[in-house]
Design an enzyme around this catalytic site. Structure first.
Site, mmCIF file in Angstrom:
data_model
loop_
_atom_site.group_PDB
_atom_site.id
_atom_site.type_symbol
_atom_site.label_atom_id
_atom_site.label_comp_id
_atom_site.label_asym_id
_atom_site.label_seq_id
_atom_site.Cartn_x
_atom_site.Cartn_y
_atom_site.Cartn_z
ATOM 1 N N CYS A 46 0.839 -1.212 0.000
ATOM 2 C CA CYS A 46 0.000 0.000 0.000
ATOM 3 C C CYS A 46 0.872 1.259 0.000
ATOM 4 C CB CYS A 46 -0.922 -0.024 1.213
ATOM 5 S SG CYS A 46 -1.830 1.510 1.468
ATOM 6 N N CYS A 49 0.141 3.615 2.915
ATOM 7 C CA CYS A 49 0.733 3.113 4.169
ATOM 8 C C CYS A 49 2.195 3.528 4.265
ATOM 9 C CB CYS A 49 0.595 1.599 4.247
ATOM 10 S SG CYS A 49 -1.102 0.983 4.199
#
Length: 434
Positions: A46, A49
């Site tokens: 991600c 993230c």
């Protein structure tokens, strides 16, 4: 020299990482009941993230240095699926707090200040007492919207405390005696729940305002403010529409400034007419609204969003005066103007196509071969399903001739075969007669 610098950086990273603990599926069994945790659920692939990671470690370091009771952790949701399921993680990064076995979901901007405020708010008491007038003035100077329970214990206080336990993720809740409030504040009767915002005081009335929690959820927003995508999403739960000035910093800044001022004037000067049905604000950039209307949006412009059904209204004329905007809002309320968009079946299909196109177009532009592979996967999957379905329905030759048929099954004969079967029966009868 280089070795010293590298070693210093590595030691610094180790020290920061020590304030963020990696959690696995055993977390819920091993944690102490009284512990308060701030947890990020992430995925290794991600991009958001990865952007949040340095912010997350900075939050862990600062909370530790302040002596906060909040412990900071993170968990790879793709590896520790049991813990992610326990917290009902549906996207990345997901930010949760755990306090007294109650889970709180953070839905605000992924910034250090926003997450720190959330952590400090949820970690403290659900309802904070105001012991003095000085404390009241200190808090109200820092809180643009402030909810206060006024009076002694009562069923209303119980409802207020229950609402605070759930809505603490969004705003602070306070309680005070009548003597703590300024003398010029008019409270019709006690006990009462009041909201202080924009130099005005509104008191909750069960007969006219309905459910207390829903009233708090509606009133927790300012009458006019800067609105981002997170705030807009939260406003969708209240049932109100949003009158929005879409602005940019380009060549049309003067027009943007005029639209912002126009929306603000109507919001503040005509609260009694529109505050029940509308929030007012401005948004920088139009990407979020483009996704809602599934097309280009004129910048700058004014638009009314109905977030309960993904609908929107566009003004029929250029908004130049307060009266123009008021006529537009009145037309929205009396349904003189048609609501565009919506969440009907056709709109959902259109939105699916729009989002797929927006996702795949940049991929094809950057890496055409990868885009072809990604696009081919669902196509091949659908073709395989269709082929298997066709093979399942087409009977074998033996089944067509009546061989290995199920007991009691009827076999249909085509006109061509019925003639052939008739000929076979006739030949058999002739041989028998001979």
């Amino acid at each position: 020299m280089k070795t010293t610098v590298i070693l210093t950086v590595l030691l610094g990273m180790t020290a920061v990482s020590a304030y963020v603990e990696e959690l696995d599926d055993t977390f819920m069994e091993t944690k102490e009941e009284t512990e308060i945790w701030l947890i990020e659920f992430y995925s290794p692939w991600c991009a958001f993230c990865k952007q949040l990671d340095p912010v997350w470690h900075a939050i862990g370091s600062e909370l530790r240095s302040l002596g906060s009771p909040v412990r900071v952790g993170k968990s790879d949701a793709t590896a520790h699926t049991g813990l992610a399921k326990e917290f009902k993680v549906r996207g990345y990064p997901a930010i949760m707090m755990l306090k007294n076995d109650r889970k709180y979901n953070y839905e605000g901007p992924r910034t250090k200040d926003g997450i720190m405020d959330f952590a400090n708010r949820v970690a403290g008491p659900d309802v904070r007492g105001l012991p003095s007038q000085q404390m009241f003035q200190h808090v109200i100077s820092r809180q643009p919207v402030m909810f206060v329970y006024i009076g002694a214990s009562s069923p209303l206080k119980g409802n207020y405390t229950a609402a605070a336990k759930e809505l603490i993720v969004h705003t602070y809740f306070f309680s005070a005696g009548r003597d703590i409030l300024p003398k010029d504040v008019n409270i019709p009767k006690l006990p009462a729940v009041a909201v202080f915002k924009e130099d005005t005081v509104l008191t909750y009335n069960e007969e006219t305002d309905g459910d207390l929690k829903m009233w708090i959820n509606r009133e927790r927003f300012r009458s006019y403010s800067k609105i981002d995508s997170y705030t807009l999403y939260s406003m969708g739960d209240t049932g109100k529409m949003v009158a929005l000035a879409l602005v940019d910093d380009g060549a049309s800044w003067e027009k943007s400034r005029r639209y912002k001022s126009l929306v603000e004037q109507v919001a503040l000067n005509h609260k009694e007419l529109y505050s029940k049905d509308f929030y007012f604000g401005y948004m920088e950039g139009g990407d979020y609204v483009k996704g809602l209307v599934m097309g280009e949006v004129l910048m700058p412009s004014i638009i009314v969003l109905n977030l309960s059904n993904d609908g929107y209204f566009l003004p029929p004329i250029v908004m130049e005066t307060e009266q123009h905007l008021m006529d537009f809002l009145n037309g929205v309320l009396d349904k003189s103007f048609e609501c565009q968009g919506g969440n009907g079946v056709s709109q959902r299909v259109r939105r699916l196509v729009y989002e797929a196109r927006n996702t795949l177009t940049p991929l094809f532009e950057r890496a055409p071969m990868v885009g072809c592979v990604v696009l081919s996967i669902p196509v091949v999957g659908v073709a395989l399903i269709c082929y298997m379905g066709y093979k399942w329905k087409v009977p074998s030759q033996g089944e067509e001739d009546g061989q290995e048929a199920l007991p009691g099954a009827q076999i249909e004969e085509s006109p061509g075969k019925s003639g052939a079967i008739g000929q076979k029966k006739k030949s058999a009868a002739e041989k028998k007669s001979d």
